[in-house]
Design an enzyme around this catalytic site. Structure first.
Site, PDB file in Angstrom:
ATOM      1  N   ARG A   8       1.055  -1.127   0.194  1.00 46.41           N
ATOM      2  CA  ARG A   8       0.074   0.287   0.111  1.00 46.41           C
ATOM      3  C   ARG A   8       0.769   1.424   0.131  1.00 46.41           C
ATOM      4  O   ARG A   8       0.034   1.992  -0.780  1.00 46.41           O
ATOM      5  CB  ARG A   8      -0.840  -0.187   1.148  1.00 46.41           C
ATOM      6  CG  ARG A   8      -1.558  -0.733   1.181  1.00 46.41           C
ATOM      7  CD  ARG A   8      -3.212  -0.908   1.787  1.00 46.41           C
ATOM      8  NE  ARG A   8      -4.249  -1.857   1.583  1.00 46.41           N
ATOM      9  CZ  ARG A   8      -5.214  -1.938   2.281  1.00 46.41           C
ATOM     10  NH1 ARG A   8      -5.032  -2.446   3.903  1.00 46.41           N
ATOM     11  NH2 ARG A   8      -6.577  -2.566   1.871  1.00 46.41           N
ATOM     12  N   GLY A  66     -13.287  -3.336   0.225  1.00 48.80           N
ATOM     13  CA  GLY A  66     -14.465  -3.648   0.274  1.00 48.80           C
ATOM     14  C   GLY A  66     -15.437  -1.716  -0.333  1.00 48.80           C
ATOM     15  O   GLY A  66     -16.278  -2.085  -0.624  1.00 48.80           O
ATOM     16  N   LYS A  89     -20.172 -15.846   0.847  1.00 47.91           N
ATOM     17  CA  LYS A  89     -21.847 -16.243   0.542  1.00 47.91           C
ATOM     18  C   LYS A  89     -22.839 -15.343  -0.175  1.00 47.91           C
ATOM     19  O   LYS A  89     -21.600 -14.453  -0.573  1.00 47.91           O
ATOM     20  CB  LYS A  89     -21.690 -15.381   2.466  1.00 47.91           C
ATOM     21  CG  LYS A  89     -21.196 -15.959   2.933  1.00 47.91           C
ATOM     22  CD  LYS A  89     -21.775 -15.540   4.729  1.00 47.91           C
ATOM     23  CE  LYS A  89     -21.146 -16.609   6.069  1.00 47.91           C
ATOM     24  NZ  LYS A  89     -21.794 -15.960   7.270  1.00 47.91           N
TER      25      LYS A  89
END
Ligand code: ADP
Ligand code: MG
Length: 422
Positions: free
Chosen positions: A40, A402, A226
């Site tokens: 990063r 995210g 999921k």
């Protein structure tokens, strides 16, 4: 959402103090605190170098981890973890903060840049103020962890203004944090002209392009664990994609919903009707929806489990599907071969175990060979592609786990929305 935002190249940065929001939320060794990957920091270098080379004085900032900004929140968290309130001291809290200082990042950044990185021991306190005021063009200052300020995650206007007051321009390059409306990711833009850095510019160009004006056919590959965590993505992409490919653990909820038996595979019963809705929606919209026909079933969730190839809708009792089978793999690879754009989010199986990484690897290989624009979004998908050695063969691997998910869900990202439009 408008993805066409002004960048550092559209404004004059010479002689200006620039507040630069980076994503220096680096992984650290739990015991020693050492930075275990500087990816990063490396990713932030092009924008930092651009600003320094064009005569800006750079005030860099970032959050790191999830520190408790006050003693009270520290106590609350520890009690939730089962600690006895009477045993918790201020010293413990201070120690926990020391672990999340950005000082080691300043050191590593300085090594990578080949120049001094001045470090402030606070975010908007006396040290930061004095060092920011004295900062000269071509110099870089790194502020302490923004989350040491309790106003950061609350998007407190007073904190945002105090940060903004040190600078004349705000540059956002922390794509991994743009889905959060915090003081340093969105709030400051109320007080300064705000543009994107080069990292966010690329994310918006590639991801934004794929969503708003894709080269067709657009194939979306969705996997991971999921269904429930990918509902928003499936739903949004059903309006955009030509083909949607389903793999990973979520496939078994579709299989069960269609009357199959899935043994011990991951199953979200509450989402079966949703899965059927998606199948119907795809039909109605003329979107090709590919579901796995065969599965690598295991007698145990373990790297050395016994395995057999079975139809996805006929997994024997006591067995669980941990990867897509060979017939499915061949069909999925064929589907990406003539794609114009491929967006991939979520591994095809439990790639962390080599026995169940074959489906994910075959898809990664197929992506490396297609002429399509290939985009990887999602933290685990990016890790899988890197671990399997295909990272440099993809058009773009999103730097925001995210954030890229919320992007694919079609949500407005506060850290992007606050930037000036082109
Ligand atoms: P991303 O971070 O790319 O969005 P997810 O977090 O949704 O991806 O899912 C990644 C996880 O899904 C991986 O840890 C992988 O082991 C798991 N997974 C994939 N297929 C299966 C499966 N068949 N059964 C259980 N877990 C699975
Ligand atoms: Mg994940």
């Amino acid at each position: 959402m408008n993805y066409n935002k002004k960048t550092v190249k559209d404004v004059d940065v010479a002689g200006k103090k620039v507040l630069l929001r980076c994503d220096f939320n680096v992984p650290q060794d739990k015991k020693t605190g050492a930075i275990t990957s500087d990816k990063r920091i490396v990713a932030a270098l092009p924008t930092i170098r651009y600003l320094l080379n064009h005569g800006a004085a750079v005030i860099a900032c970032s959050h790191l981890g999830k520190p408790a900004a006050t003693f009270e929140t520290y106590v609350k968290k520890q009690v939730e973890k089962g600690k006895n309130q009477a045993d918790i001291t201020r010293e413990d809290w201070e120690k926990s903060l020391k672990k999340l200082t950005l000082a080691p990042v300043a050191k590593r950044l300085s090594e990578l840049l080949g120049q001094e990185v001045i470090f402030a021991t606070d975010v908007v306190g006396a040290d930061a103020q004095a060092k920011a005021a004295a900062l000269q063009p071509g110099q870089i200052l790194l502020l302490e962890n923004t989350r040491f300020e309790k106003g950061e995650t609350k998007n407190d206007p007073a904190l945002a203004k105090a940060m903004a007051d040190m600078a004349e321009l705000y540059v956002s390059d922390a794509f991994g944090a743009v889905h959060r409306a915090h003081a340093s990711t969105a709030g400051v833009a109320a007080y300064l002209p705000a543009v994107s850095g080069l990292l966010i510019e690329k994310e918006l160009r590639v991801l934004g392009g794929a969503i708003s004006d894709p080269k067709r056919p657009l194939v979306a590959i969705l996997g991971g664990s999921k269904v429930s965590s990918k509902i928003g993505v499936i739903n949004n992409l059903l309006d955009i994609a030509d083909t949607i490919i389903i793999g990973g653990g979520m496939a078994y909820t579709f299989a069960a919903a269609q009357g199959g038996s899935v043994g011990n595979s991951l199953l979200e019963k509450d989402w079966e009707s949703y899965a059927l809705d998606m199948v119907e929606k795809a039909k109605a919209k003329g979107v090709k929806l590919l579901l796995p026909v065969d599965t690598v079933a295991a007698d145990n969730y373990a790297p050395d489990a016994n395995t057999q190839i079975v139809p996805t809708r006929a997994i024997p009792d006591g067995w669980e599907g941990l990867d897509i089978g060979p017939e499915t793999t061949a069909a999925y690879c064929a589907a990406v071969a003539d794609a114009g754009t491929v967006i991939w989010n979520g591994p095809m199986g439990v790639f962390e175990f080599p026995t169940f990484a074959k489906g994910t690897e075959a898809v990664a290989e197929a992506l490396s060979k297609t002429g399509a624009i290939t985009i990887i979004g999602g933290g685990d998908s990016a890790a899988a592609v890197e671990q399997l050695g295909y990272a440099d063969k993809m058009t773009h691997i999103s730097t925001g786990g995210g954030a890229s998910l919320e992007f694919l869900e079609g949500k407005e990202l506060p850290g992007v929305a606050c930037l000036l439009d082109q």
